[in-house]
Design an enzyme around this catalytic site. Structure first.
Site, PDB file in Angstrom:
ATOM      1  CE  LYS A  73      -3.858   1.955   2.701  1.00 42.98           C
ATOM      2  NZ  LYS A  73      -4.770   1.734   3.841  1.00 42.98           N
ATOM      3  CB  SER A 148      -8.009   3.755   2.847  1.00 45.85           C
ATOM      4  OG  SER A 148      -7.197   3.094   3.795  1.00 45.85           O
ATOM      5  CB  SER A 172      -8.377   0.976   5.782  1.00 46.87           C
ATOM      6  OG  SER A 172      -9.038   2.189   5.559  1.00 46.87           O
TER       7      SER A 172
HETATM    8  N1  GLN Z   1     -13.152   4.483   6.266  1.00 47.03           N
HETATM    9  C1  GLN Z   1     -12.489   4.888   7.472  1.00 47.03           C
HETATM   10  C2  GLN Z   1     -12.083   6.317   7.396  1.00 47.03           C
HETATM   11  O1  GLN Z   1     -12.295   6.889   6.394  1.00 47.03           O
HETATM   12  C3  GLN Z   1     -11.343   4.006   7.777  1.00 47.03           C
HETATM   13  C4  GLN Z   1     -10.093   4.395   7.113  1.00 47.03           C
HETATM   14  C5  GLN Z   1      -8.943   3.549   7.525  1.00 47.03           C
HETATM   15  O2  GLN Z   1      -9.106   2.537   8.207  1.00 47.03           O
HETATM   16  N2  GLN Z   1      -7.776   3.992   7.163  1.00 47.03           N
HETATM   17  O3  GLN Z   1     -11.550   6.869   8.315  1.00 47.03           O
END
Ligand code: GLN
Length: 483
Positions: A73, A148, A172
């Site tokens: 990532k 994400s 995410s």
């Molecule tokens: N969807 C969540 C957010 O936008 C989680 C993001 C994540 O785990 N990095 O914060």
């Protein structure tokens, strides 16, 4: 079956039997990326020279990941490769060092194919906030891969790497794994070093992997877990032989189903698949009971206050001076104005929204009302889990309330997007480990089952998930998209 369809365990076996060379496998992945990724857009950077990287000085054929092509990532710092966090403000950043996870994987022979798309600074649930490209879900190219870690999930689902690293702050790893029909492991907070991984919300950020199988995740965790003097939140808890503790039946295990997760908002087609999954756990010998996590409804607001507060401080370090498209001196009057312009141009809308939310939640006069209050609620949520784990060994839930939604469907409605985390944020706040595994399909789209365990109980968590996985085989189904 093509080489790229194989999982980690199968690929290793081919190497051991000398049926194929690591160079051939790396070449096969590179050419598949060239052919398929223009449709998926999971890679932000492809390491064209990966074949030459096969032989790392410290690795040999006995190394656990010798010649295994993986990808990271794009928040994991990689020496000699860009690391952008999918943000314009870091568009030109080439870190001079490797994140601990990257270094550990390299040392055991893994070959890095490149860097994968993410929501900008990992803020989002669809990978649409990336400043560079929209990754598509391999099961339906009109749909998001989740986020994400959407690049990681889509790349694994489309056989564009054997496995991928990822991060999970509020869901995410688990939510994109659910949307793309792959396995996503978020270990206990502090189980894997965060050193060299660009921070989002430091008290929640957790490093993990997205893989084709639970057995592969167990091998990856064995390599990645452990204390790191560069990350004070990593503990000295024993790193177990996860891959040797996998089970095939669940006799004697108690699994709780939280009633708060089967409420309005949960898509009925998803619910049906999850109920079948729970029946399968029972068939394997587990004792199933209904439990209650009473503070679940506060998890999303609590998460967004805490995460945004920490984001607002973590984002303060980016001035856009060296690594982003900085403004010219003539365009601005003074230094403050330059920072202002750089940050205005360098950050996307979602990042700005959270900087503002977090700055507000931490500001004098409001910090007690918002940030401190959220921390108190977090303690209640954590206690819900502590109490529940006195009664059951695991918790099973849907990973996400829906299957993958359409690209563009939620991007202009932040509240709807935030609700995608409704079943993943509680475990993040509690710091407990979770895994999402394929549980079946609803109208052709994958549905993930989430299993949660007490802190540092990864070994048992993987064991249970493995038993479920091999008894169902949902993870073996591959997306068929037009080439
Ligand atoms: N969807 C969540 C957010 O936008 C989680 C993001 C994540 O785990 N990095 O914060």
């Amino acid at each position: 079956m093509g080489i790229t369809e194989l999982n980690l365990v199968e690929t290793k076996k081919l190497f051991e039997e000398k049926k194929v060379s690591p160079q051939e496998v790396v070449e096969a992945y590179l050419s598949r990326i060239k052919k398929i990724d223009p449709k998926i857009e999971s890679y932000l950077f492809v390491n064209e020279g990966a074949t030459a990287d096969v032989q790392h000085p410290t690795s040999n054929i006995q190394s656990p990941l010798f010649g295994i092509p993986i990808a990271h990532k794009d928040v994991f710092c990689t020496a000699g490769m860009p690391t952008t966090a999918a943000s314009k403000i870091l568009a030109d950043y080439h870190p001079p060092f490797d994140a601990t996870s990257v270094a550990k994987l390299k040392a055991v022979g893994a070959v890095n194919l490149g860097k994968l798309n993410t929501d900008e600074f990992t803020m989002g649930a669809s990978t649409e906030t990336s400043a560079f490209q929209k990754t598509r879900n391999p099961w339906d190219l009109e749909r998001v891969p989740g986020g994400s870690s959407g690049g990681s999930a889509a790349a694994v689902a489309a056989d564009l790497c054997v496995f991928a690293t990822a991060t999970d702050t509020g869901g995410s790893i688990r939510q994109p794994a659910s949307f793309c029909g792959v396995t996503g492991l978020k270990p206990t907070y502090g189980r894997i070093s965060r050193y060299g991984v660009i921070s989002m919300a430091s008290s929640l950020d957790t490093i993990g992997v997205i893989t084709k199988t639970v057995a592969d995740a167990a091998i990856a965790l064995e390599i990645l877990a452990g204390q790191d003097s560069r990350d004070a939140t990593t503990g000295d808890a024993l790193v177990e032989k996860y891959s040797e503790n996998l089970r095939t039946e669940l006799k004697g295990l108690k699994i709780g189903i939280p009633k708060e997760y089967f409420v309005e908002g949960l898509d009925s087609k998803v619910e049906k698949v999850i109920r079948e999954g729970i029946a399968q756990l029972k068939k394997l010998g587990a004792e199933i009971s209904e439990i209650s996590l009473p503070h679940t409804e506060f998890a999303v607001p609590t998460y967004y206050v805490i995460a945004s507060s920490e984001i607002s401080t973590n984002m303060a370090r980016f001035d856009g001076v060296r690594y982003g498209p900085t403004v010219a001196n003539e365009e601005v009057e003074n230094l403050i104005e330059m920072y202002f312009e750089n940050r205005t141009r360098g950050f996307g809308d979602e990042v700005k929204r959270r900087i503002m939310l977090g700055t507000f939640a931490l500001s004098a006069g409001y910090a007690d009302k918002f940030y401190k209050k959220a921390l108190q609620v977090r303690t209640f949520i954590k206690r819900d889990f502590d109490e529940t784990f006195k009664k059951v060994d695991f918790i099973a839930t849907p990973t996400a309330p829906t299957t993958a939604f359409k690209i563009g469907e939620k991007i202009d409605d932040p509240i709807q997007m935030y609700l995608a985390d409704i079943f993943t944020a509680p475990a993040s706040l509690a710091g407990v480990p979770g895994i999402s595994i394929p549980a079946g399909f609803a109208e052709g789209l994958p549905v993930g089952l989430q299993l949660l365990a007490p802190q540092f109980a990864e070994s048992k968590l993987l064991a249970v998930a493995h038993a479920f996985q091999i008894s169902t085989g949902h993870h073996l189904k591959k997306p068929t998209f037009n080439l």
